[in-house]
Design a protein around this motif. Structure first.
Motif, PDB file in Angstrom:
ATOM      1  N   ALA A  14       0.779  -1.097  -0.086  1.00  0.00           N
ATOM      2  CA  ALA A  14       0.019  -0.046  -0.037  1.00  0.00           C
ATOM      3  C   ALA A  14       0.879   1.398   0.005  1.00  0.00           C
ATOM      4  CB  ALA A  14      -1.136   0.182   1.208  1.00  0.00           C
ATOM      5  N   GLU A  15       1.999   1.434   0.855  1.00  0.00           N
ATOM      6  CA  GLU A  15       2.628   2.580   1.014  1.00  0.00           C
ATOM      7  C   GLU A  15       4.193   2.181   0.969  1.00  0.00           C
ATOM      8  OE1 GLU A  15       1.242   4.371   4.455  1.00  0.00           O
ATOM      9  OE2 GLU A  15      -0.754   4.888   3.443  1.00  0.00           O
ATOM     10  N   SER A  16       4.536   1.160   0.220  1.00  0.00           N
ATOM     11  CA  SER A  16       6.130   0.840   0.220  1.00  0.00           C
ATOM     12  C   SER A  16       6.172  -0.233  -0.724  1.00  0.00           C
ATOM     13  CB  SER A  16       6.498   0.050   1.565  1.00  0.00           C
ATOM     14  OG  SER A  16       5.802  -0.962   1.722  1.00  0.00           O
ATOM     15  N   VAL A  17       7.569  -0.536  -1.251  1.00  0.00           N
ATOM     16  CA  VAL A  17       7.839  -1.514  -2.449  1.00  0.00           C
ATOM     17  C   VAL A  17       9.041  -2.198  -1.935  1.00  0.00           C
ATOM     18  CG1 VAL A  17       6.635  -0.182  -4.293  1.00  0.00           C
ATOM     19  CG2 VAL A  17       9.213   0.204  -3.506  1.00  0.00           C
ATOM     20  N   VAL A  18       9.229  -3.266  -2.331  1.00  0.00           N
ATOM     21  CA  VAL A  18      10.685  -4.188  -2.476  1.00  0.00           C
ATOM     22  C   VAL A  18      11.285  -4.068  -3.603  1.00  0.00           C
ATOM     23  CG1 VAL A  18      11.308  -6.325  -1.709  1.00  0.00           C
ATOM     24  CG2 VAL A  18       9.290  -5.669  -0.682  1.00  0.00           C
ATOM     25  N   VAL A  19      12.471  -3.682  -3.591  1.00  0.00           N
ATOM     26  CA  VAL A  19      13.219  -3.465  -4.583  1.00  0.00           C
ATOM     27  C   VAL A  19      14.381  -4.503  -4.642  1.00  0.00           C
ATOM     28  CG1 VAL A  19      14.888  -1.962  -5.889  1.00  0.00           C
ATOM     29  CG2 VAL A  19      12.731  -1.016  -4.872  1.00  0.00           C
ATOM     30  N   ASP A  20      14.604  -5.258  -5.601  1.00  0.00           N
ATOM     31  CA  ASP A  20      15.688  -6.391  -5.499  1.00  0.00           C
ATOM     32  C   ASP A  20      16.718  -5.892  -5.989  1.00  0.00           C
ATOM     33  OD1 ASP A  20      17.573  -8.177  -6.526  1.00  0.00           O
ATOM     34  OD2 ASP A  20      15.827  -9.793  -6.205  1.00  0.00           O
ATOM     35  N   VAL A  21      18.043  -5.706  -5.442  1.00  0.00           N
ATOM     36  CA  VAL A  21      19.336  -5.040  -5.876  1.00  0.00           C
ATOM     37  C   VAL A  21      20.082  -6.186  -5.656  1.00  0.00           C
ATOM     38  CG1 VAL A  21      20.924  -3.298  -5.705  1.00  0.00           C
ATOM     39  CG2 VAL A  21      18.705  -2.844  -5.051  1.00  0.00           C
ATOM     40  N   ASN A  22      20.546  -6.802  -6.939  1.00  0.00           N
ATOM     41  CA  ASN A  22      21.416  -7.974  -6.964  1.00  0.00           C
ATOM     42  C   ASN A  22      21.114  -9.098  -5.956  1.00  0.00           C
ATOM     43  OD1 ASN A  22      23.088  -6.707  -9.027  1.00  0.00           O
ATOM     44  ND2 ASN A  22      24.293  -5.430  -7.607  1.00  0.00           N
ATOM     45  N   GLY A  23      20.016  -9.358  -5.723  1.00  0.00           N
ATOM     46  CA  GLY A  23      19.476 -10.452  -4.982  1.00  0.00           C
ATOM     47  C   GLY A  23      19.189 -10.052  -3.462  1.00  0.00           C
ATOM     48  N   VAL A  24      19.237  -8.963  -3.196  1.00  0.00           N
ATOM     49  CA  VAL A  24      19.017  -8.386  -1.745  1.00  0.00           C
ATOM     50  C   VAL A  24      17.785  -7.464  -2.091  1.00  0.00           C
ATOM     51  CG1 VAL A  24      19.710  -6.908  -0.007  1.00  0.00           C
ATOM     52  CG2 VAL A  24      21.434  -8.291  -1.147  1.00  0.00           C
ATOM     53  N   GLY A  25      16.626  -7.854  -1.156  1.00  0.00           N
ATOM     54  CA  GLY A  25      15.313  -7.052  -1.304  1.00  0.00           C
ATOM     55  C   GLY A  25      15.339  -5.930  -0.379  1.00  0.00           C
ATOM     56  N   TYR A  26      15.184  -4.740  -0.806  1.00  0.00           N
ATOM     57  CA  TYR A  26      15.064  -3.570  -0.030  1.00  0.00           C
ATOM     58  C   TYR A  26      13.821  -3.113   0.027  1.00  0.00           C
ATOM     59  CZ  TYR A  26      20.409  -3.334  -0.310  1.00  0.00           C
ATOM     60  OH  TYR A  26      21.726  -3.341  -0.185  1.00  0.00           O
ATOM     61  N   LEU A  27      12.968  -2.811   1.585  1.00  0.00           N
ATOM     62  CA  LEU A  27      11.775  -2.461   1.683  1.00  0.00           C
ATOM     63  C   LEU A  27      12.049  -1.049   1.903  1.00  0.00           C
ATOM     64  CD1 LEU A  27       8.761  -2.811   2.422  1.00  0.00           C
ATOM     65  CD2 LEU A  27       9.410  -3.098   4.830  1.00  0.00           C
ATOM     66  N   VAL A  28      11.265  -0.277   0.733  1.00  0.00           N
ATOM     67  CA  VAL A  28      11.415   1.442   0.674  1.00  0.00           C
ATOM     68  C   VAL A  28       9.976   1.655   0.715  1.00  0.00           C
ATOM     69  CG1 VAL A  28      12.072   3.170  -0.557  1.00  0.00           C
ATOM     70  CG2 VAL A  28      13.127   0.791  -0.978  1.00  0.00           C
ATOM     71  N   HIS A  29       9.618   2.894   2.004  1.00  0.00           N
ATOM     72  CA  HIS A  29       8.459   3.466   2.080  1.00  0.00           C
ATOM     73  C   HIS A  29       8.513   4.564   1.213  1.00  0.00           C
ATOM     74  CE1 HIS A  29       7.872   1.134   5.841  1.00  0.00           C
ATOM     75  NE2 HIS A  29       9.069   1.358   6.059  1.00  0.00           N
ATOM     76  N   LEU A  30       7.066   4.770   0.344  1.00  0.00           N
ATOM     77  CA  LEU A  30       7.158   5.726  -0.482  1.00  0.00           C
ATOM     78  C   LEU A  30       5.940   6.709  -0.168  1.00  0.00           C
ATOM     79  CD1 LEU A  30       7.870   3.659  -3.755  1.00  0.00           C
ATOM     80  CD2 LEU A  30       9.544   5.359  -2.685  1.00  0.00           C
ATOM     81  N   SER A  31       5.791   7.650  -0.806  1.00  0.00           N
ATOM     82  CA  SER A  31       4.581   8.480  -0.724  1.00  0.00           C
ATOM     83  C   SER A  31       3.836   7.784  -2.048  1.00  0.00           C
ATOM     84  CB  SER A  31       4.903  10.053  -1.156  1.00  0.00           C
ATOM     85  OG  SER A  31       5.169  10.246  -2.417  1.00  0.00           O
ATOM     86  N   LEU A  32       2.280   8.369  -2.117  1.00  0.00           N
ATOM     87  CA  LEU A  32       1.662   7.727  -2.895  1.00  0.00           C
ATOM     88  C   LEU A  32       1.986   8.721  -4.388  1.00  0.00           C
ATOM     89  CD1 LEU A  32      -1.689   7.572  -0.944  1.00  0.00           C
ATOM     90  CD2 LEU A  32      -0.398   5.676  -1.644  1.00  0.00           C
ATOM     91  N   GLN A  33       2.449   9.654  -4.271  1.00  0.00           N
ATOM     92  CA  GLN A  33       2.880  10.421  -5.264  1.00  0.00           C
ATOM     93  C   GLN A  33       4.019   9.695  -6.224  1.00  0.00           C
ATOM     94  OE1 GLN A  33       1.174  13.184  -6.482  1.00  0.00           O
ATOM     95  NE2 GLN A  33      -0.139  13.550  -4.524  1.00  0.00           N
ATOM     96  N   SER A  34       5.061   9.091  -5.347  1.00  0.00           N
ATOM     97  CA  SER A  34       5.880   8.357  -6.112  1.00  0.00           C
ATOM     98  C   SER A  34       5.433   7.077  -6.512  1.00  0.00           C
ATOM     99  CB  SER A  34       7.117   8.081  -4.974  1.00  0.00           C
ATOM    100  OG  SER A  34       7.892   9.487  -4.693  1.00  0.00           O
ATOM    101  N   ILE A  35       4.802   6.330  -5.761  1.00  0.00           N
ATOM    102  CA  ILE A  35       4.246   4.991  -6.050  1.00  0.00           C
ATOM    103  C   ILE A  35       3.286   5.105  -7.571  1.00  0.00           C
ATOM    104  CG2 ILE A  35       2.290   3.340  -5.676  1.00  0.00           C
ATOM    105  CD1 ILE A  35       3.562   3.568  -2.529  1.00  0.00           C
TER     106      ILE A  35
END
Length: 200
Positions: A14-35
């Motif tokens: 809902a207000e975050s994403v998981v970004v896979d960077v070379n096999g490591v998943g980073y949970l990143v909180h984002l504004s709805l504008q960015s999402i």
């Protein structure tokens, strides 16, 4: 400190994403504008990030634009505004529009954003007005409409969360009818998600 991430968009929430960077998943909180600007899951994504470190947690906050990141940094410098509230405030309207609302002392608009009461709105104006004018954030054109229209950021946010076009359109229309066109994007998305979860 992690200042930038580039990788594969693995998962949307809902207000975050998981970004896979070379096999490591980073949970990143984002504004709805960015999402609303992100590609579908599996797509390539680049985000500016702010690393927030507490005794019990390490959190990443992400931004699709430099203006949003700069405004976030200013917001967390305001008394009583932490990273989570700053991200919520940024969800309310695009960065340039938010800057103009603060500089224009538009307390009524600011208090429509979830979590922003009158005192917080007044602090935003008092503490940020001069800084925003000096930085020139208010004069930059916004890529998003001030109020979400059909096919705009609300629909984009729902589609990016994985809802089918017809479901997203119905939910977006329902949210606009329930809250009005002038409601903050954050509130419209929450209402749309509530409508999607309601049995038909």
């Amino acid at each position: 400190m992690i200042a930038h991430l580039a990788g594969t968009l693995l998962e949307r929430r809902a207000e975050s994403v998981v970004v896979d960077v070379n096999g490591v998943g980073y949970l990143v909180h984002l504004s709805l504008q960015s999402i609303a600007t992100l590609p579908a899951e599996g797509g390539h994504v680049q985000l500016r990030t702010y690393t927030h470190v507490r005794e019990d947690a390490l959190q990443l906050f992400g931004f699709a634009t430099a203006d949003e990141e700069q405004l976030f940094q200013l917001l967390i410098g305001v008394s009583g505004v932490g990273p989570r509230l700053a991200s919520t405030i940024l969800s309310g309207m695009p960065a340039a529009e938010l800057s103009r609302a603060i500089v224009g002392s538009e307390l009524a608009r600011l208090t429509k954003i979830g979590g922003v009461g009158k005192k917080t709105a007044e602090r935003l104006v008092v503490e940020l007005k001069d800084k925003l004018v000096k930085l020139g954030l208010t004069g930059r054109a916004s890529s998003e409409p001030s109020h979400v229209a059909p096919g705009g950021a609300l629909l984009s946010a729902l589609l990016n969360l994985g809802y089918k076009q017809n479901v997203a359109e119905r939910a977006a229309e329902g949210a606009r009818k329930a809250l009005g066109e002038g409601a903050p994007l954050e509130d419209q998305v929450r209402e749309a998600l509530r409508l999607v979860g309601r049995p038909t």
